[in-house]
Design a protein around this motif. Structure first.
Motif, PDB file in Angstrom:
ATOM      1  N   PHE A  22       0.821  -1.199   0.000  1.00 44.79           N
ATOM      2  CA  PHE A  22       0.000   0.000   0.000  1.00 44.79           C
ATOM      3  C   PHE A  22       0.858   1.254   0.000  1.00 44.79           C
ATOM      4  CE2 PHE A  22      -1.768   3.445   2.558  1.00 44.79           C
ATOM      5  CZ  PHE A  22      -2.835   3.810   1.760  1.00 44.79           C
ATOM      6  N   GLN A  25       2.572   1.887  -3.277  1.00 36.76           N
ATOM      7  CA  GLN A  25       1.604   2.355  -4.278  1.00 36.76           C
ATOM      8  C   GLN A  25       1.270   3.824  -4.059  1.00 36.76           C
ATOM      9  OE1 GLN A  25      -1.557  -0.445  -3.592  1.00 36.76           O
ATOM     10  NE2 GLN A  25      -0.819  -1.899  -5.145  1.00 36.76           N
ATOM     11  N   GLN A  29       1.755   6.865  -6.604  1.00 40.59           N
ATOM     12  CA  GLN A  29       0.655   7.759  -6.949  1.00 40.59           C
ATOM     13  C   GLN A  29       1.075   9.216  -6.798  1.00 40.59           C
ATOM     14  OE1 GLN A  29      -2.639   7.944  -4.138  1.00 40.59           O
ATOM     15  NE2 GLN A  29      -4.091   7.874  -5.845  1.00 40.59           N
ATOM     16  N   GLU A  32       3.390  10.373  -9.480  1.00 39.91           N
ATOM     17  CA  GLU A  32       2.659  10.647 -10.715  1.00 39.91           C
ATOM     18  C   GLU A  32       1.952  12.000 -10.617  1.00 39.91           C
ATOM     19  OE1 GLU A  32      -0.901  10.469 -13.216  1.00 39.91           O
ATOM     20  OE2 GLU A  32      -0.951  10.192 -11.039  1.00 39.91           O
ATOM     21  N   GLN A  33       1.417  12.305  -9.444  1.00 38.26           N
ATOM     22  CA  GLN A  33       0.739  13.599  -9.269  1.00 38.26           C
ATOM     23  C   GLN A  33       1.747  14.749  -9.381  1.00 38.26           C
ATOM     24  OE1 GLN A  33      -1.126  12.670  -5.511  1.00 38.26           O
ATOM     25  NE2 GLN A  33      -3.018  11.962  -6.468  1.00 38.26           N
ATOM     26  N   ARG A  36       2.521  15.271 -12.969  1.00 36.46           N
ATOM     27  CA  ARG A  36       1.449  16.004 -13.661  1.00 36.46           C
ATOM     28  C   ARG A  36       1.503  17.488 -13.332  1.00 36.46           C
ATOM     29  NH1 ARG A  36      -3.164  12.786 -11.434  1.00 36.46           N
ATOM     30  NH2 ARG A  36      -4.587  14.354 -12.222  1.00 36.46           N
ATOM     31  N   LEU A  50      -3.872  17.734  -3.176  1.00 36.51           N
ATOM     32  CA  LEU A  50      -3.210  16.442  -3.332  1.00 36.51           C
ATOM     33  C   LEU A  50      -1.884  16.422  -2.582  1.00 36.51           C
ATOM     34  CD1 LEU A  50      -3.917  15.866  -7.146  1.00 36.51           C
ATOM     35  CD2 LEU A  50      -5.266  15.101  -5.183  1.00 36.51           C
ATOM     36  N   PHE A 172     -12.422  14.573   1.819  1.00 42.37           N
ATOM     37  CA  PHE A 172     -12.714  15.962   1.430  1.00 42.37           C
ATOM     38  C   PHE A 172     -13.793  16.529   2.345  1.00 42.37           C
ATOM     39  CE2 PHE A 172     -10.548  14.048  -2.057  1.00 42.37           C
ATOM     40  CZ  PHE A 172      -9.714  15.052  -2.524  1.00 42.37           C
TER      41      PHE A 172
ATOM     42  N   LEU B 107     -11.904  15.424  -9.516  1.00 44.97           N
ATOM     43  CA  LEU B 107     -10.596  15.131 -10.098  1.00 44.97           C
ATOM     44  C   LEU B 107     -10.458  13.629 -10.333  1.00 44.97           C
ATOM     45  CD1 LEU B 107      -8.070  17.170  -7.893  1.00 44.97           C
ATOM     46  CD2 LEU B 107      -8.734  17.631 -10.254  1.00 44.97           C
ATOM     47  N   PRO B 108      -9.634  13.245 -11.308  1.00 54.33           N
ATOM     48  CA  PRO B 108      -9.370  11.815 -11.486  1.00 54.33           C
ATOM     49  C   PRO B 108      -8.822  11.183 -10.212  1.00 54.33           C
ATOM     50  CG  PRO B 108      -8.138  13.125 -13.108  1.00 54.33           C
ATOM     51  CD  PRO B 108      -8.957  14.076 -12.311  1.00 54.33           C
ATOM     52  N   ASP B 109      -8.075  11.963  -9.440  1.00 52.27           N
ATOM     53  CA  ASP B 109      -7.492  11.435  -8.209  1.00 52.27           C
ATOM     54  C   ASP B 109      -8.537  11.032  -7.181  1.00 52.27           C
ATOM     55  OD1 ASP B 109      -5.907  13.887  -9.435  1.00 52.27           O
ATOM     56  OD2 ASP B 109      -4.463  12.361  -8.789  1.00 52.27           O
ATOM     57  N   GLN B 110      -9.767  11.419  -7.422  1.00 54.76           N
ATOM     58  CA  GLN B 110     -10.847  11.036  -6.495  1.00 54.76           C
ATOM     59  C   GLN B 110     -11.645   9.832  -7.000  1.00 54.76           C
ATOM     60  OE1 GLN B 110     -12.515  15.062  -6.738  1.00 54.76           O
ATOM     61  NE2 GLN B 110     -12.235  15.268  -4.548  1.00 54.76           N
ATOM     62  N   ARG B 126     -13.056  17.330 -17.302  1.00 52.71           N
ATOM     63  CA  ARG B 126     -11.610  17.412 -17.153  1.00 52.71           C
ATOM     64  C   ARG B 126     -10.899  17.133 -18.472  1.00 52.71           C
ATOM     65  NH1 ARG B 126      -9.236  19.647 -13.014  1.00 52.71           N
ATOM     66  NH2 ARG B 126      -7.435  18.510 -13.751  1.00 52.71           N
ATOM     67  N   GLU B 128      -8.011  15.583 -18.727  1.00 54.97           N
ATOM     68  CA  GLU B 128      -7.140  14.414 -18.689  1.00 54.97           C
ATOM     69  C   GLU B 128      -7.618  13.305 -19.612  1.00 54.97           C
ATOM     70  OE1 GLU B 128      -8.141  15.791 -15.823  1.00 54.97           O
ATOM     71  OE2 GLU B 128      -6.342  16.212 -14.638  1.00 54.97           O
ATOM     72  N   VAL B 132      -5.629   8.463 -17.402  1.00 54.05           N
ATOM     73  CA  VAL B 132      -5.320   9.028 -16.086  1.00 54.05           C
ATOM     74  C   VAL B 132      -6.361   8.563 -15.064  1.00 54.05           C
ATOM     75  CG1 VAL B 132      -5.022  11.171 -14.769  1.00 54.05           C
ATOM     76  CG2 VAL B 132      -4.147  11.007 -17.108  1.00 54.05           C
ATOM     77  N   GLN B 135      -5.755   4.884 -14.391  1.00 52.17           N
ATOM     78  CA  GLN B 135      -4.602   4.685 -13.517  1.00 52.17           C
ATOM     79  C   GLN B 135      -4.953   5.022 -12.068  1.00 52.17           C
ATOM     80  OE1 GLN B 135      -1.321   7.232 -14.331  1.00 52.17           O
ATOM     81  NE2 GLN B 135       0.195   5.809 -13.545  1.00 52.17           N
ATOM     82  N   ALA B 136      -5.716   6.121 -11.898  1.00 56.70           N
ATOM     83  CA  ALA B 136      -6.118   6.509 -10.546  1.00 56.70           C
ATOM     84  C   ALA B 136      -6.916   5.389  -9.886  1.00 56.70           C
ATOM     85  CB  ALA B 136      -6.938   7.791 -10.594  1.00 56.70           C
ATOM     86  N   ILE B 139      -4.084   2.279  -9.321  1.00 65.52           N
ATOM     87  CA  ILE B 139      -2.759   2.426  -8.719  1.00 65.52           C
ATOM     88  C   ILE B 139      -2.686   1.900  -7.292  1.00 65.52           C
ATOM     89  CG2 ILE B 139      -3.000   4.788  -7.813  1.00 65.52           C
ATOM     90  CD1 ILE B 139      -0.197   5.292  -9.225  1.00 65.52           C
ATOM     91  N   ILE B 140      -3.799   1.981  -6.577  1.00 65.13           N
ATOM     92  CA  ILE B 140      -3.777   1.494  -5.193  1.00 65.13           C
ATOM     93  C   ILE B 140      -4.704   0.290  -5.062  1.00 65.13           C
ATOM     94  CG2 ILE B 140      -4.388   2.103  -2.814  1.00 65.13           C
ATOM     95  CD1 ILE B 140      -3.076   4.742  -3.263  1.00 65.13           C
TER      96      ILE B 140
END
Ligand code: HEM
Ligand code: SF4
Lengths: 562, 163, 137
Positions: A22, A25, A29, A32-33, A36, A50, A172, B107-110, B126, B128, B132, B135-136, B139-140
């Motif tokens: 975890f 990973q 992540q 990668e952010q 970007r 982020l 959030f 966001l894609p991250d969400q 978005r 992207e 993207v 992958q988001a 990735i985890i």
């Protein structure tokens, strides 16, 4: 799953392969952010939350990285990794915070993924040390060691850490969310100054029960938390917290960030209505999914290393003899130790507040030394305290004096815990982008002025807490003497509050009068302390003298012409 | 605006009615929450969806829910996380099994958070690439708390594998 | 230090918090720092995206040393900030804003303590005063 306790880290949860997967990973992540962001695909606006979720702030001079020390516990290997990061990526030091974390002040964004990777190698991270999410869970610094403890809160702190990690619903929130947990009737975690404070004690069938406080906090609106529930059974702990945070996520204000903390929601609804909403959610939810089964708790507990506490029968006697032989050591034992549940052991508090020093700053060399001392004296276990000090939790009494010698030699043996020199100070305007005034120089001047250990002991328990702005990271409202930096026409001024306390006698300090210019502040506090010494009855502590006499008796001293 | 499902772009079978535009008599339509009654009054069982803002208590949808095939939740900004709680409540408290669509500015991250709260599709503005988002999502692979997806438990605590 | 100066400084406490870690106005600069007198002179500053270091706009690029900063009359500084934000360099910077200078100081020195600390480093670590490493290009 290994049950070999000899291989488990003492006092904290041992990661297994899945946990490590975890973390790596998560680092990938973030890498990668960052890419970007650097490529311009993410704006600063989008990237900020982020990076904050990974503890990265942009401060006055550079980025600051806040590394999580879950429930304040770390191992010597982890401390050495921090030393390595300080040397390789920073300027040879780190800062221990009141939230039991460690901050680095000179970080580069482009290095951050590598730093996080390095941390991950020792099972550390910066996840949720910032951002509008559930932050690092804080805990009693003497957990699992203190003689006055009823129950070791770290197991449940770890359960909450895991539960809150990348929580899909609560990442959030309207605003940050801080949870503290204690297992002692003596509150050392400021439970009622947290969004949620949990006080655990043994209940039926040997399973813990929890008193739940909600809606406390400092910042611009200091509020003492109210009790929402008593005797919450262990199996409902997560369900109940889910319910609280859901109500907060749905109803907390999002139109005004200064009013977005849960404390404002609780105040606005009133505790009864807030409780109704939580209870309604609690009643509705699928509780079986969230049930904290004893087997789950015991599984996590089994991942904690347990110190093998064997001491010679005469350990305590030896300590007594050592103390008689050396008054300086005796003084340090009086001020810098806490009773251990095992009579052959004692908890030692390493002061990282040398006279005239910067509270909470520790050099890379000192980190390495603390790691070595932890290996030699305390099962490799290290604790960061909410007073920005370090605790070695399980030191054999007959070996305490050796430890003390080593600490003194490294400048880590200042006998000032709980005294005037044990000042809490936030980074203030020397580093912080939000600051109005510098906190550190005031702390340095005060601690230099009151350096004499005899004088400090005579003055007795006195918490001086300094924040560089109203955000109150230095807990100024909770200090017996609080100092708040304010900005008047671009100049630094300081407002004093008196009578705050974070313990069982929790109280919010009251402003004594107009703010003082920087160059008068230290003198004014010195006069205040002199006045207390004159007014005190017998051994009365400052806070008690203040409570007996009120602010009026001190006002003249503060505002006397210099 | 492309519609994303399981990390792929899919065709949108729904027509979104905005403002005071007339509601088509036939076909799958999504109406604003304020016009839900009007949507429900349409003849027959043509598929109906509703868009709710982040401040709507989803319990208000309870009577209409058996008739609804889709609920669109709104991220007015990616910082406003109320839609997560709404989606999770729709699944957990109201046992809604239709499509939950994320609209607005997530966001894609969400993405992974959305999926674990019960959101199934994302209508995104978005820039992207879909990769993207994909992958988001991938990735985890580990999560530490229960979710409405009831993922496969993995060893200790509430830990589970997400796929 | 004229009367108009007094006016902008009064705004300080109200706006201070929008700055750093907090959301709302996002990447915009702390309003407090961006308030300047109508008269006097300013320099332009930002933090570098890659390493976060404080930099100052010079005649040709950005420098870690405020001593090299280009000085703008306050009448022109808004335009200069707009221009700086429009250059390709701006993509490698975070939060470009203007900083009022202290007319009575020897050399280039900001008026507020905050900006002096940004320019000269933490007061508690004189050894960490900024040194020139590179320009942004
Ligand atoms: C240097 C970067 C930092 C920034 C930008 C920062 C920012 C903030 C802000 C904005 C708040 C107010 C939150 C609110 O009331 O909504 C806050 C509160 C707090 N911070 Fe910090 N902080 C920083 C460093 C620290 C440090 C070094 C510590 C520990 C020494 C700390 C511990 C706390 C605590 C204990 C609170 C108040 C408790 C509460 O009510 O939540 N922070 N911080
Ligand atoms: S109290 Fe203010 S000055 Fe101090 S660290 Fe917190 S935000 Fe910065």
């Amino acid at each position: 799953m290994s049950t070999d306790t000899a291989t488990l880290p003492v006092g904290r949860y041992a990661y297994d392969q899945v946990d490590r997967t975890f973390l790596s990973q998560r680092v990938a992540q973030f890498r990668e952010q960052v890419n970007r962001r650097i490529a311009g695909d993410l704006s600063e606006d989008e990237f900020k939350p982020l990076r904050l979720m990974n503890g990265l702030y942009l401060q006055l001079h550079a980025y600051m990285l806040r590394v999580a020390v879950p429930y304040g516990m770390m191992g010597s290997d982890q401390m050495r990794a921090l030393a390595h990061i300080a040397r390789t990526y920073d300027r040879d030091y780190g800062h221990f915070t009141t939230r039991q974390n460690v901050q680095f002040n000179w970080i580069r964004l482009e290095d951050t993924p590598d730093i996080l990777e390095h941390l991950a190698r020792v099972n550390m991270h910066a996840i949720q040390t910032s951002g509008n999410c559930i932050r690092n869970v804080t805990c009693d610094e003497f957990a699992g060691a203190a003689a006055d403890e009823l129950l070791d809160p770290r197991i449940h702190a770890e359960i909450l850490r895991q539960w809150s990690t990348l929580h899909p619903e609560f990442s959030f929130l309207p605003r940050k969310f801080k949870i503290a947990i204690s297992g002692s009737p003596h509150d050392r975690v400021a439970a009622r100054f947290h969004d949620i404070g949990l006080v655990a004690r043994p209940g039926p069938q040997g399973r813990p029960v929890f008193d739940v406080f909600v809606g406390g906090g400092l910042g611009r609106t200091p509020i003492i938390g109210v009790q929402l529930r008593d005797n919450l059974p262990e199996e409902d702990l997560l369900a109940y917290l889910e319910a609280i945070v859901r109500v907060y996520n749905a109803y907390g204000r999002r139109d005004n960030m200064y009013k977005a903390r849960i404390k404002i929601l609780v105040q606005a609804l009133g505790v009864e209505q807030f409780r109704e909403k939580v209870d309604a959610e609690f009643a509705l939810m699928n509780r079986a999914d969230y049930r904290l089964d004893p087997a789950i708790v015991d599984g996590i507990r089994a991942r904690f290393g347990i110190p093998d506490l064997v001491a010679p029968a005469d350990a305590a006697q030896n300590l007594a003899a050592d103390r008689r032989a050396d008054p300086a050591f005796d003084r340090w034992v009086r001020t810098n130790t806490h009773p251990h549940r095992n009579d052959g052991f004692i908890c030692a508090v390493v002061s990282v507040k040398p006279d005239g020093g910067i509270p909470g700053d520790v050099t890379a060399d000192q980190m390495d030394l603390i790691a070595d001392l932890a290996d030699g004296w305390s099962f490799g276990e290290i604790r960061v305290t909410h007073m920005q000090n370090v605790v070695l939790g399980h030191v054999r009494k007959d070996r305490l004096r050796d430890l003390w010698h080593r600490l003194v030699a490294a400048g880590l043996g200042t006998p000032n815990i709980g005294l005037v020199g044990d000042i809490i100070a936030c980074p203030g305007l020397d580093y912080c982008a939000l600051a109005n005034a510098r906190s550190i120089p005031i702390a340095q001047k005060l601690s230099a002025r009151f350096a004499d250990p005899e004088l400090q002991e005579r003055i007795g328990r006195l918490n001086i807490n300094i924040s560089g702005c109203i955000n109150a990271c230095g807990h100024h409202h909770a200090g017996h003497i609080g100092i708040l930096g304010v900005d008047k026409r671009g100049e630094e001024f300081f407002q004093l509050t008196l009578g705050g306390s974070a313990g069982n006698d929790v109280a919010i300090g009251q402003i004594i009068g107009p703010a003082l210019p920087e160059d008068e502040t230290v003198d004014a506090i010195a006069r205040l302390i002199d006045t207390y010494l004159v007014l005190r009855q017998g051994d009365e502590q400052f806070i008690d003298t203040y409570r007996r006499l009120g602010a009026a008796s001190f006002k003249d001293a503060v505002y006397a012409p210099a | 605006m492309p519609l994303l499902e399981n990390g792929h772009i899919v065709d949108d079978a729904w027509v979104t009615v905005t403002g005071d535009d007339p509601i088509p008599a036939t076909g799958a339509v999504i109406v604003p929450f304020a016009r839900l009654e009007e949507g429900l009054a349409r003849a027959g069982d043509t598929p109906l969806g509703v868009t709710i803002g982040p401040d709507v208590d989803v319990a208000l949808l309870r009577p209409a829910l058996p008739r609804l095939g889709l609920v669109a939740v709104t991220f007015t900004s990616f910082r406003d996380g109320r839609a997560f709680t709404q989606a999770r409540a729709l699944r957990e408290h109201l046992s809604f099994t239709g499509e939950i669509r994320a609209t607005g500015k997530p966001l894609p991250d969400q993405y992974e958070f959305m999926l674990r709260c019960g959101i199934t599709t994302v209508q995104t503005e978005r820039p992207e690439a879909v990769s993207v988002w994909q992958q988001a999502h991938e990735i985890i692979s580990v999560a530490y708390q229960p979710s409405i997806l009831h993922e496969r438990a993995q060893g200790l605590g509430f830990r589970r594998f997400v796929s | 230090m004229g009367a108009s100066l007094h006016v902008w400084r009064l705004f300080v406490p109200v706006t201070a918090y929008y700055a750093c870690c907090l959301e709302r106005i996002g990447s915009q600069v702390d309003v407090r720092n961006n308030r300047r007198d109508t008269t006097g002179a300013s320099v332009i500053t930002a933090n570098r995206l890659l390493d976060g270091r404080t930099v100052w706009l010079t005649q040709q690029g950005w420098s870690e040393q405020i001593a090299h900063a280009r000085i703008f009359d306050n009448a022109d500084v808004e335009d200069a900030i707009k221009q700086a934000k429009a250059t390709p360099d701006a993509r490698k910077l975070v939060g470009i804003y203007g900083v009022q200078l202290d007319p009575s100081a020897a050399g280039i020195s900001p008026l507020t303590m905050r900006e002096r600390i940004r320019a000269f480093g933490p007061s508690v670590h004189p050894d960490f005063a900024p040194v020139e490493i590179s320009h942004v290009h």
